[in-house]
Design a protein around this motif. Structure first.
Motif, PDB file in Angstrom:
ATOM      1  N   ALA A   1      -1.221   4.082   9.532  1.00  0.00           N
ATOM      2  CA  ALA A   1      -0.155   4.946   9.667  1.00  0.00           C
ATOM      3  C   ALA A   1       0.459   5.027   7.939  1.00  0.00           C
ATOM      4  CB  ALA A   1       0.963   4.549  10.463  1.00  0.00           C
ATOM      5  N   VAL A   2       0.940   6.426   7.836  1.00  0.00           N
ATOM      6  CA  VAL A   2       1.538   6.562   6.414  1.00  0.00           C
ATOM      7  C   VAL A   2       2.877   6.488   6.768  1.00  0.00           C
ATOM      8  CG1 VAL A   2       1.836   7.969   4.594  1.00  0.00           C
ATOM      9  CG2 VAL A   2      -0.343   8.168   5.713  1.00  0.00           C
TER      10      VAL A   2
ATOM     11  N   CYS B   1       1.070  13.725  -5.573  1.00  0.00           N
ATOM     12  CA  CYS B   1       1.882  13.023  -4.479  1.00  0.00           C
ATOM     13  C   CYS B   1       1.424  11.489  -4.602  1.00  0.00           C
ATOM     14  CB  CYS B   1       2.017  13.912  -3.043  1.00  0.00           C
ATOM     15  SG  CYS B   1       0.501  13.454  -1.985  1.00  0.00           S
ATOM     16  N   VAL B   2       2.706  10.632  -4.025  1.00  0.00           N
ATOM     17  CA  VAL B   2       2.229   9.452  -3.791  1.00  0.00           C
ATOM     18  C   VAL B   2       2.619   8.906  -2.271  1.00  0.00           C
ATOM     19  CG1 VAL B   2       4.936   8.928  -4.746  1.00  0.00           C
ATOM     20  CG2 VAL B   2       3.004   6.997  -4.506  1.00  0.00           C
ATOM     21  N   SER B   3       1.881   7.873  -1.873  1.00  0.00           N
ATOM     22  CA  SER B   3       2.293   7.818  -0.295  1.00  0.00           C
ATOM     23  C   SER B   3       2.189   6.326  -0.118  1.00  0.00           C
ATOM     24  CB  SER B   3       1.339   8.704   0.521  1.00  0.00           C
ATOM     25  OG  SER B   3       0.026   8.274   0.438  1.00  0.00           O
TER      26      SER B   3
ATOM     27  N   LYS C   1      -0.653  -1.434   3.774  1.00  0.00           N
ATOM     28  CA  LYS C   1       0.122  -2.372   2.499  1.00  0.00           C
ATOM     29  C   LYS C   1      -0.289  -1.776   1.317  1.00  0.00           C
ATOM     30  CE  LYS C   1      -1.180  -6.531   5.345  1.00  0.00           C
ATOM     31  NZ  LYS C   1      -1.624  -7.755   5.162  1.00  0.00           N
ATOM     32  N   SER C   2      -0.827  -0.323   1.291  1.00  0.00           N
ATOM     33  CA  SER C   2      -1.269   0.060  -0.126  1.00  0.00           C
ATOM     34  C   SER C   2      -0.457   1.375  -0.696  1.00  0.00           C
ATOM     35  CB  SER C   2      -2.877   0.577   0.080  1.00  0.00           C
ATOM     36  OG  SER C   2      -2.722   1.637   0.826  1.00  0.00           O
ATOM     37  N   VAL C   3      -0.426   1.541  -1.886  1.00  0.00           N
ATOM     38  CA  VAL C   3       0.059   2.808  -2.171  1.00  0.00           C
ATOM     39  C   VAL C   3      -0.833   3.476  -2.934  1.00  0.00           C
ATOM     40  CG1 VAL C   3       1.476   3.562  -4.024  1.00  0.00           C
ATOM     41  CG2 VAL C   3       2.222   1.639  -2.939  1.00  0.00           C
TER      42      VAL C   3
ATOM     43  N   HIS D   1       1.200  -5.471  -2.325  1.00  0.00           N
ATOM     44  CA  HIS D   1       2.080  -5.950  -1.033  1.00  0.00           C
ATOM     45  C   HIS D   1       1.400  -6.892  -0.145  1.00  0.00           C
ATOM     46  CE1 HIS D   1       5.763  -3.860  -2.784  1.00  0.00           C
ATOM     47  NE2 HIS D   1       5.011  -2.828  -2.832  1.00  0.00           N
ATOM     48  N   LYS D   2       2.391  -7.749   0.472  1.00  0.00           N
ATOM     49  CA  LYS D   2       1.974  -8.757   1.494  1.00  0.00           C
ATOM     50  C   LYS D   2       2.035  -8.249   2.641  1.00  0.00           C
ATOM     51  CE  LYS D   2       2.428 -12.797  -1.207  1.00  0.00           C
ATOM     52  NZ  LYS D   2       3.154 -13.988  -1.519  1.00  0.00           N
TER      53      LYS D   2
END
Length: 403
Positions: free
Chosen positions: A39-40, A51-53, A58-60, A77-78
């Motif tokens: 899920a975003v 755009c950034v999401s 745990k990812s960007v 990120h953990k």
């Protein structure tokens, strides 16, 4: 306070996209872009074409607005990413996470974070960057708001307010002020220079879930939690005359999860967009809030996502593509990808629906279900009131007979 909301989780597996998602439906339907594997949770504008999401994987990700191609992926990120943000036209991306940290990423740099901002004791739920990307404000469920130097990673200030479980932060354009919403049902204006509360708007009846500021810095918008047609409104506040609300936008049946001002210009009227856990996204006229129509479902421009995933986040592209004569709206949901949902172009007086339900009968049925649910709730309330009145009248007669 806020324990219930913190425990709410959506079962995202039933909304995850397969190879067919975004390929069916009528011509012109919106495209879903699988930048994430889960899920975003948040989406934000980075540049007029990017755009950034952030997601529960745990990812960007940095993606193209138009093609949907994922250009960069950042990992570090953990736990799941809760918020992402960036100063428009900046090469710096910021992300907050349930791992209690905030990270900064360089668009043209390494895949790892260029700066860490640790210091919160609980999940970071608010993130706002100054227009020049030199300072960062963060908020958490630990009741604190912090200010950071983005170059050094140094914490420049920390303020704590009892019961202030932060839900969202946004920076006022051209001003040293930051807007913050909270689970204590209030919307606060912070002066970032001394990190002190400059003003607190009157408390609402429900938790405030999100906020946004207009391009001219004159108005701010907040959204409320709710259920069964109660609450779930968005509220417009005047930052110059802070005595009370200007307008309310009512029509969602569940918690309003996100609210944004849409770009406006010579050919575009001021509008706002809201998304909700009821799987709808609505676009409202900022000045009238859809008044003049007796049906709350028909008042704003609205569409229902299919197969009805809760919509978690919205963002507009900044309207920079054609001198503010074009804007697009992205929605992030429990599906594993953001979705290009609405578009308005120069010379068009009505919104263009790029994504509709694949089954028109389903769309109609959902509207009828919402109306029926609202009607049933209303009838049940009237029945309870009548039962209470009859009981009170009976007790009164018995008391007179006893005397």
């Amino acid at each position: 306070m806020g324990k219930l909301q913190s425990k709410i989780s959506f079962h995202t597996t039933k909304y995850r996209a397969d190879s067919s998602v975004g390929q069916t439906g009528p011509a012109g339907a919106s495209r879903q872009h699988n930048a994430h594997t889960d899920a975003v949770t948040s989406v934000a504008a980075l540049k007029p074409d990017l755009c950034v999401s952030g997601g529960r994987d745990k990812s960007v990700a940095v993606s193209s607005w138009r093609s949907g191609a994922a250009l960069r992926h950042f990992t570090g990120h953990k736990h799941e990413v809760t918020k992402v943000t960036s100063a428009l036209d900046s090469n710096r991306v910021f992300s907050a996470s349930r791992d209690k940290t905030v990270m900064m990423w360089e668009l043209h740099g390494a895949s790892g974070p260029s700066q860490h901002f640790p210091g919160h004791d609980l999940v970071v739920t608010g993130l706002a960057v100054s227009p020049d990307a030199s300072q960062l404000c963060t908020g958490s469920r630990d009741n604190t708001v912090c200010k950071w130097d983005t170059e050094t990673g140094e914490c420049l200030g920390r303020a704590a307010i009892s019961r202030n479980l932060v839900t969202h932060l946004c920076w006022v354009p051209g001003e040293p002020y930051v807007i913050q919403t909270s689970e204590d049902k209030t919307t606060r204006v912070w002066d970032s220079r001394e990190l002190q509360v400059a003003h607190t708007f009157p408390a609402k009846q429900h938790i405030q879930t999100c906020c946004d500021v207009s391009q001219d810095g004159r108005y701010c918008l907040s959204s409320s939690s709710g259920s069964a047609g109660h609450g779930a409104e968005a509220t417009l506040w005047d930052l110059r005359q802070t005595r009370g609300r200007v307008c309310e936008y009512k029509g969602h049946f569940q918690t309003t999860t996100s609210c944004v001002f849409l770009p406006w210009g010579p050919t575009l009227a001021p509008s706002i967009a809201t998304s909700s856990s009821d799987s709808t996204v609505k676009v409202w006229d900022q000045g009238t809030a859809g008044r003049g129509c007796s049906c709350p479902l028909c008042a704003p421009f609205s569409w229902i996502t299919n197969p009805l995933p809760p919509v978690l986040s919205l963002c507009g592209d900044g309207g920079q593509g054609d001198c503010c004569n074009l804007w697009s709206l992205l929605q992030a949901s429990c599906r594993a990808g953001w979705r290009n949902g609405l578009e308005q172009t120069q010379g068009s007086t009505n919104m263009k629906e790029l994504h509709v339900s694949d089954d028109r009968d389903l769309l109609s049925a959902e509207r009828k279900n919402y109306q029926a649910a609202f009607k049933d709730t209303s009838e049940l309330s009237h029945e309870r009131i009548n039962d209470k009145k009859e009981k009170e009248q009976g007790n009164s007669r018995d008391f007179c007979r006893y005397k």
